[in-house]
Design an enzyme around this catalytic site. Structure first.
Site, PDB file in Angstrom:
ATOM      1  CE1 TYR A 291     -32.464   8.266  21.202  1.00 35.09           C
ATOM      2  CE2 TYR A 291     -34.322   9.608  21.912  1.00 35.09           C
ATOM      3  CZ  TYR A 291     -33.172   8.912  22.208  1.00 35.09           C
ATOM      4  OH  TYR A 291     -32.722   8.842  23.504  1.00 35.09           O
TER       5      TYR A 291
ATOM      6  CG  ASN B  92     -26.420   3.896  28.731  1.00 33.28           C
ATOM      7  OD1 ASN B  92     -27.303   4.723  28.952  1.00 33.28           O
ATOM      8  ND2 ASN B  92     -25.179   4.249  28.366  1.00 33.28           N
TER       9      ASN B  92
ATOM     10  CG  ASP C 273     -20.294  -2.655  16.994  1.00 36.10           C
ATOM     11  OD1 ASP C 273     -21.431  -2.281  17.383  1.00 36.10           O
ATOM     12  OD2 ASP C 273     -19.972  -2.666  15.795  1.00 36.10           O
TER      13      ASP C 273
ATOM     14  CB  THR D  29     -27.722  16.640  26.365  1.00 30.28           C
ATOM     15  OG1 THR D  29     -28.420  15.449  26.745  1.00 30.28           O
ATOM     16  CG2 THR D  29     -28.654  17.827  26.449  1.00 30.28           C
TER      17      THR D  29
ATOM     18  NE  ARG E 194     -19.084  10.289  24.810  1.00 35.47           N
ATOM     19  CZ  ARG E 194     -18.577  10.905  23.757  1.00 35.47           C
ATOM     20  NH1 ARG E 194     -17.410  11.528  23.857  1.00 35.47           N
ATOM     21  NH2 ARG E 194     -19.218  10.905  22.599  1.00 35.47           N
TER      22      ARG E 194
ATOM     23  CB  THR F 120     -25.034  13.139  28.674  1.00 33.19           C
ATOM     24  OG1 THR F 120     -25.868  13.230  27.511  1.00 33.19           O
ATOM     25  CG2 THR F 120     -25.822  12.539  29.829  1.00 33.19           C
TER      26      THR F 120
ATOM     27  CE  LYS G 117     -33.197   5.310  23.154  1.00 40.97           C
ATOM     28  NZ  LYS G 117     -32.308   4.445  23.960  1.00 40.97           N
TER      29      LYS G 117
END
Length: 265
Positions: A155, A91, A64, A193, A17, A190, A159
């Site tokens: 995060y 992703n 996973d 978000t 998704r 998304t 990243k």
């Protein structure tokens, strides 16, 4: 612009998704056979069935990204069906949304397990399949949090790690005919978000000079380009797609974000 991916095989982690699904649709529309690898069984199965009904070659596999056993099984399945892998899109990711004082060590480790170790395992596990392609492309989805600081420490740090991993593996895999690049989006429309705390989406919009979040298809277009032969001279590169956010500078981001949160309170 459509890319010619006919005859290519792709795997998209976190492809059930959101941005992942948009990437799956775009790669399939451009002619690639796509394997969706995700823990979201219902969403992944529905997407694969929808695209298969439309004449695309798309399958779903429960996966996973933090599991070495799952990677071994996925590689075996792709090998048995296609014999090679041309495109790997890393992703799958999570975001904790906790500041330093509120974040637990377990949350920190979980973010790094999924966002960094998941990408590491993907590239390491798929290397031989990618090598058989002769001209394979790995696309790692990082974030603007991998270019400038965001308030979520795990995060941001994870990243940035994906960005560094991209460059390191690009150097190592060049001899195998495998290119590795990263994409750094700002806020995307998304479900991830939409789950943000109240006021954060509007605050992010204030920090983006274009005044809106990205649509998933806009980022999928960039991924399709990096996956295609049209980007054949790019490896170790980072493409920032942020509506001008990082161009405006950290001070602008901070001021606009704080103003929006204050106005919304």
């Amino acid at each position: 612009m459509a890319q010619d991916l006919d005859g290519m095989t792709a795997c998209v982690t976190g492809g059930a998704r959101g941005l992942g699904a948009a990437i799956v649709r775009r790669l399939a529309e451009d002619g690639a056979a796509v394997v969706i690898a995700d823990v979201l069984d219902d969403d992944g199965t529905a997407l694969a069935e929808d695209l298969t009904a439309a004449g695309k070659t798309v399958s779903f596999r429960h996966h996973d990204v933090t599991s070495e056993a799952d990677w071994s099984a996925l590689v075996d399945a792709i090998d048995a069906t296609f014999g090679k892998l041309d495109i790997l899109v890393n992703n799958a990711a999570i975001i904790i949304r906790q500041r330093l004082s509120d974040q637990t060590l377990d949350q920190w480790r979980r973010a790094f397990d999924v966002n960094v170790a998941g990408t590491f395992l993907a590239i390491r596990s798929c290397r031989e399949l990618l090598k058989r392609s002769g001209a394979a492309s790995v696309v790692n989805i990082s974030s603007t949090a991998g270019v400038v600081a965001h308030l979520d420490p795990s995060y941001t740090a994870s990243k940035w790690a994906v960005r560094g991993l991209t460059k390191s593996t690009a150097l190592e895999l060049v001899g195998d005919g495998i290119r590795v690049n990263s994409v750094h989006p700002s806020t995307i429309a998304t479900p991830l978000t939409a789950a943000a705390p109240a006021g954060h989406l509007e605050a992010n919009r204030h920090a983006i000079p274009l005044g809106r979040e990205a649509q998933p298809e806009e980022i999928a277009n960039i991924v399709a380009f990096l996956a295609s032969p049209q980007s054949s001279y790019m490896t170790g590169s980072e493409l920032v797609a942020d509506g001008g956010m990082t161009t405006a500078g950290v001070a602008h981001m901070r001021d606009q974000f704080q103003r929006a949160l204050t106005e919304g309170s």
